[in-house]
Design a protein around this motif. Structure first.
Motif, PDB file in Angstrom:
ATOM      1  N   VAL A  23      -8.374 -41.985  23.747  1.00 32.22           N
ATOM      2  CA  VAL A  23      -9.419 -41.202  23.086  1.00 32.22           C
ATOM      3  C   VAL A  23     -10.542 -42.061  22.508  1.00 32.22           C
ATOM      4  O   VAL A  23     -11.691 -41.643  22.508  1.00 32.22           O
ATOM      5  N   ASP A  24     -10.229 -43.243  22.019  1.00 32.13           N
ATOM      6  CA  ASP A  24     -11.278 -44.096  21.454  1.00 32.13           C
ATOM      7  C   ASP A  24     -12.259 -44.551  22.529  1.00 32.13           C
ATOM      8  O   ASP A  24     -13.467 -44.534  22.321  1.00 32.13           O
ATOM      9  N   GLU A  25     -11.752 -44.941  23.695  1.00 29.37           N
ATOM     10  CA  GLU A  25     -12.611 -45.401  24.778  1.00 29.37           C
ATOM     11  C   GLU A  25     -13.454 -44.277  25.368  1.00 29.37           C
ATOM     12  O   GLU A  25     -14.504 -44.513  25.947  1.00 29.37           O
ATOM     13  N   LEU A  26     -12.977 -43.030  25.222  1.00 30.38           N
ATOM     14  CA  LEU A  26     -13.666 -41.882  25.805  1.00 30.38           C
ATOM     15  C   LEU A  26     -14.314 -41.001  24.743  1.00 30.38           C
ATOM     16  O   LEU A  26     -14.578 -39.822  24.981  1.00 30.38           O
ATOM     17  N   ALA A  27     -14.611 -41.574  23.586  1.00 26.56           N
ATOM     18  CA  ALA A  27     -15.112 -40.797  22.451  1.00 26.56           C
ATOM     19  C   ALA A  27     -16.431 -40.087  22.743  1.00 26.56           C
ATOM     20  O   ALA A  27     -16.711 -39.042  22.157  1.00 26.56           O
ATOM     21  N   CYS A  28     -17.219 -40.596  23.640  1.00 23.16           N
ATOM     22  CA  CYS A  28     -18.548 -40.027  23.914  1.00 23.16           C
ATOM     23  C   CYS A  28     -18.605 -39.190  25.189  1.00 23.16           C
ATOM     24  O   CYS A  28     -19.697 -38.903  25.681  1.00 23.16           O
ATOM     25  N   GLU A  29     -17.462 -38.826  25.738  1.00 20.08           N
ATOM     26  CA  GLU A  29     -17.487 -38.038  26.969  1.00 20.08           C
ATOM     27  C   GLU A  29     -16.345 -37.028  26.992  1.00 20.08           C
ATOM     28  O   GLU A  29     -15.330 -37.214  26.319  1.00 20.08           O
ATOM     29  N   PRO A  30     -16.501 -35.946  27.753  1.00 22.40           N
ATOM     30  CA  PRO A  30     -15.405 -34.990  27.892  1.00 22.40           C
ATOM     31  C   PRO A  30     -14.220 -35.662  28.592  1.00 22.40           C
ATOM     32  O   PRO A  30     -14.397 -36.552  29.422  1.00 22.40           O
ATOM     33  N   ILE A  31     -13.026 -35.224  28.254  1.00 24.53           N
ATOM     34  CA  ILE A  31     -11.814 -35.748  28.878  1.00 24.53           C
ATOM     35  C   ILE A  31     -11.318 -34.714  29.887  1.00 24.53           C
ATOM     36  O   ILE A  31     -11.230 -33.528  29.579  1.00 24.53           O
ATOM     37  N   VAL A  32     -11.008 -35.175  31.100  1.00 24.93           N
ATOM     38  CA  VAL A  32     -10.506 -34.288  32.140  1.00 24.93           C
ATOM     39  C   VAL A  32      -9.178 -34.851  32.639  1.00 24.93           C
ATOM     40  O   VAL A  32      -9.089 -36.000  33.057  1.00 24.93           O
ATOM     41  N   ILE A  33      -8.144 -34.017  32.576  1.00 21.78           N
ATOM     42  CA  ILE A  33      -6.805 -34.412  33.000  1.00 21.78           C
ATOM     43  C   ILE A  33      -6.409 -33.563  34.207  1.00 21.78           C
ATOM     44  O   ILE A  33      -6.520 -32.335  34.165  1.00 21.78           O
ATOM     45  N   GLU A  34      -5.955 -34.229  35.254  1.00 19.23           N
ATOM     46  CA  GLU A  34      -5.475 -33.553  36.457  1.00 19.23           C
ATOM     47  C   GLU A  34      -3.950 -33.599  36.457  1.00 19.23           C
ATOM     48  O   GLU A  34      -3.366 -34.662  36.266  1.00 19.23           O
ATOM     49  N   VAL A  35      -3.329 -32.439  36.671  1.00 20.86           N
ATOM     50  CA  VAL A  35      -1.875 -32.376  36.807  1.00 20.86           C
ATOM     51  C   VAL A  35      -1.571 -31.885  38.214  1.00 20.86           C
ATOM     52  O   VAL A  35      -2.020 -30.819  38.619  1.00 20.86           O
ATOM     53  N   GLU A  36      -0.814 -32.700  38.946  1.00 21.60           N
ATOM     54  CA  GLU A  36      -0.358 -32.308  40.276  1.00 21.60           C
ATOM     55  C   GLU A  36       1.057 -31.774  40.113  1.00 21.60           C
ATOM     56  O   GLU A  36       1.921 -32.439  39.546  1.00 21.60           O
ATOM     57  N   TRP A  37       1.292 -30.566  40.620  1.00 23.13           N
ATOM     58  CA  TRP A  37       2.580 -29.891  40.437  1.00 23.13           C
ATOM     59  C   TRP A  37       3.481 -30.078  41.644  1.00 23.13           C
ATOM     60  O   TRP A  37       3.004 -30.165  42.772  1.00 23.13           O
ATOM     61  N   GLU A  38       4.780 -30.102  41.365  1.00 21.75           N
ATOM     62  CA  GLU A  38       5.767 -30.091  42.458  1.00 21.75           C
ATOM     63  C   GLU A  38       5.633 -28.778  43.192  1.00 21.75           C
ATOM     64  O   GLU A  38       5.289 -27.760  42.592  1.00 21.75           O
ATOM     65  N   LYS A  39       5.962 -28.787  44.447  1.00 22.19           N
ATOM     66  CA  LYS A  39       5.925 -27.539  45.220  1.00 22.19           C
ATOM     67  C   LYS A  39       7.056 -26.627  44.744  1.00 22.19           C
ATOM     68  O   LYS A  39       8.166 -27.069  44.545  1.00 22.19           O
ATOM     69  N   ALA A  40       6.742 -25.374  44.578  1.00 23.35           N
ATOM     70  CA  ALA A  40       7.756 -24.421  44.102  1.00 23.35           C
ATOM     71  C   ALA A  40       8.637 -23.962  45.231  1.00 23.35           C
ATOM     72  O   ALA A  40       8.345 -24.037  46.372  1.00 23.35           O
TER      73      ALA A  40
END
Length: 86
Positions: A69-86
């Motif tokens: 969070v400190d390194e990205l304080a000036c930008e939106p944070i986007v997290i990608e989650v890849e899911w196992e196949k159901a």
């Protein structure tokens, strides 16, 4: 989108971790799109999610950690989650 979800935190996050309550299946991989770094994660039962009457967990959370969070304080944070196949 093709077995992936994207979580956008436009104002960053106040801490280095997030917890998600509802998700479609077990996660395969979690990646910080800002840097393309993989983030550690775990599916956990939190103490406050245990029903005191039955002693059973009512909810399992996806806990994503080590968000810089400190390194990205000036930008939106986007997290990608890849899911196992159901």
């Amino acid at each position: 989108k093709e077995g992936k979800s994207y979580f956008h935190f436009y104002n960053g996050t106040p801490t280095t971790a997030v917890k998600l309550r509802r998700y479609p299946s077990a996660p395969r991989r979690v990646r910080l799109m800002n840097t393309h770094a993989e983030l550690p994660f775990a599916c956990e039962i939190l103490p406050e999610a245990i029903d005191s009457a039955t002693g059973r967990a009512e909810q399992v959370f996806l806990h994503i950690r080590h968000i810089p969070v400190d390194e990205l304080a000036c930008e939106p944070i986007v997290i990608e989650v890849e899911w196992e196949k159901a």
